[in-house]
Design a protein around this motif. Sequence first.
Motif, mmCIF file in Angstrom:
data_model
loop_
_atom_site.group_PDB
_atom_site.id
_atom_site.type_symbol
_atom_site.label_atom_id
_atom_site.label_comp_id
_atom_site.label_asym_id
_atom_site.label_seq_id
_atom_site.Cartn_x
_atom_site.Cartn_y
_atom_site.Cartn_z
ATOM 1 N N LEU A 28 0.116 3.910 11.816
ATOM 2 C CA LEU A 28 1.475 3.642 12.287
ATOM 3 C C LEU A 28 1.628 2.141 12.511
ATOM 4 C CD1 LEU A 28 4.238 4.565 13.392
ATOM 5 C CD2 LEU A 28 3.127 4.900 15.616
ATOM 6 N N ASN A 29 2.598 1.562 11.807
ATOM 7 C CA ASN A 29 2.945 0.154 11.990
ATOM 8 C C ASN A 29 4.096 0.072 12.988
ATOM 9 O OD1 ASN A 29 1.253 -0.971 9.653
ATOM 10 N ND2 ASN A 29 2.535 0.544 8.600
ATOM 11 N N SER A 39 6.892 1.855 10.471
ATOM 12 C CA SER A 39 6.595 2.524 9.206
ATOM 13 C C SER A 39 5.247 3.230 9.311
ATOM 14 C CB SER A 39 6.583 1.525 8.041
ATOM 15 O OG SER A 39 5.553 0.572 8.208
ATOM 16 N N LEU A 40 5.019 4.114 8.361
ATOM 17 C CA LEU A 40 3.817 4.945 8.377
ATOM 18 C C LEU A 40 3.118 4.818 7.031
ATOM 19 C CD1 LEU A 40 2.557 6.949 10.454
ATOM 20 C CD2 LEU A 40 3.797 8.770 9.267
ATOM 21 N N PRO A 328 3.842 -8.632 7.056
ATOM 22 C CA PRO A 328 2.896 -7.522 6.888
ATOM 23 C C PRO A 328 1.505 -7.871 7.432
ATOM 24 C CG PRO A 328 4.238 -7.741 4.943
ATOM 25 C CD PRO A 328 4.585 -8.918 5.822
ATOM 26 N N GLY A 329 0.878 -6.875 8.065
ATOM 27 C CA GLY A 329 -0.446 -7.069 8.635
ATOM 28 C C GLY A 329 -1.542 -6.665 7.671
ATOM 29 N N THR A 330 -2.759 -6.548 8.194
ATOM 30 C CA THR A 330 -3.922 -6.203 7.377
ATOM 31 C C THR A 330 -4.768 -5.177 8.121
ATOM 32 O OG1 THR A 330 -3.978 -8.424 6.413
ATOM 33 C CG2 THR A 330 -5.966 -7.106 6.206
ATOM 34 N N THR A 346 -0.712 -3.909 5.023
ATOM 35 C CA THR A 346 -0.017 -2.838 5.734
ATOM 36 C C THR A 346 1.434 -3.226 5.989
ATOM 37 O OG1 THR A 346 -0.489 -3.715 7.937
ATOM 38 C CG2 THR A 346 -2.211 -2.372 6.912
ATOM 39 N N GLY A 347 2.113 -2.421 6.812
ATOM 40 C CA GLY A 347 3.421 -2.800 7.307
ATOM 41 C C GLY A 347 3.279 -3.822 8.436
#
Length: 358
Positions: A28-29, A39-40, A328-330, A346-347
Amino acid sequence: MLLFCGCRKNAEELPEESFNFKQGFYLLNEGNMSMNKASLDFYDYHTDRYERDVYRRANPGVVLGLGDVGNDVQLYGSKLYVIVNASNKIEVLDANTAKRIKQIDLINCRYITFHEDKAYVSSYNAEIGLDPNSPLGKVVEIDTSTLSITRSVSVGRQPDGVAIANNKLYVANSGGYNPNAYERTLSVIDLDAFAEIKRIDVGINLHRLKVDHDGNILVSSRGDYTGQHSNLFLVDTKTDKVAHTFNLPISNFWIDGKQLYTYSSEWSNQEQQNNISYHLIDLSDVNAPPSVYIKDGSEEQIAMPYGIAVDPERKDIYITDAKNYVTPGTLHQYDTSGKLVRSFSTGDIPAHIAFINF
């Protein structure tokens, strides 16, 4: 005008995708507040594919998508429960397909846990925002068959983590909407009567709760962001007293058997920077010095650790990096030797992980 019509047509034509997830995990972002960017994602072990934004792709007709600020995600039975804090709702999904089953409305909802076909969700019970006069928080009980709220109990102000041990529900009260008067107690709820029976004095601004291998409670304190640092406490659920104080900065943690994986990212006003650390603690000997679980130096690549999980079967360790919170992350995957295996985009603000294995 032509541009507006073109965008609307594309949105209407977004296809609905079908998934059949069996083994892997949801991530889960959280997304930035007020930007509706929760977002998922799903990492599918069978296909070895990392799927982005699966909620939107499985439910293209849901207006505004998953919503604003995803705060928790948990699996119970065949259903996935997603707490969407600023959208004041709990999204219940089919865990195999990511398709929405039902939306349950709950103001400022925070964390969820389960016991005997019931879900328990903490709620700040007020709109988001600092307020020294904010009301007491609450925990609601949800029947996981009907997906309806059946009971509610009042607790301390701004309750966060929830966990169940010895047929008692423990609730971490934060008091986060009044920094001049943080809460410092765990509420203890009798599940049969669904009534608060006591409060345990632990530490200020409590946050996350988990149950260890002995049925005791681990609870983190955020501190006050100035003189008092974050910390972690062990609460004996037989005596309902603090049995051990770890005296380590702890932002988040994951329990795998008798191993406790932690990280901390704590701002220092004096140094004007975040001090980041990672610790591995043996819960069978809580007085032993902590060790490390990242052993290849790759932690230097992580700008802002924001989530942690350990696969209960494969034992791979996952650390999320929220970076600057607006891009966006990692997600970083480590093996059991502490070496970085690979990373996934990721989101925004990747934070919470729920494993599935059907």
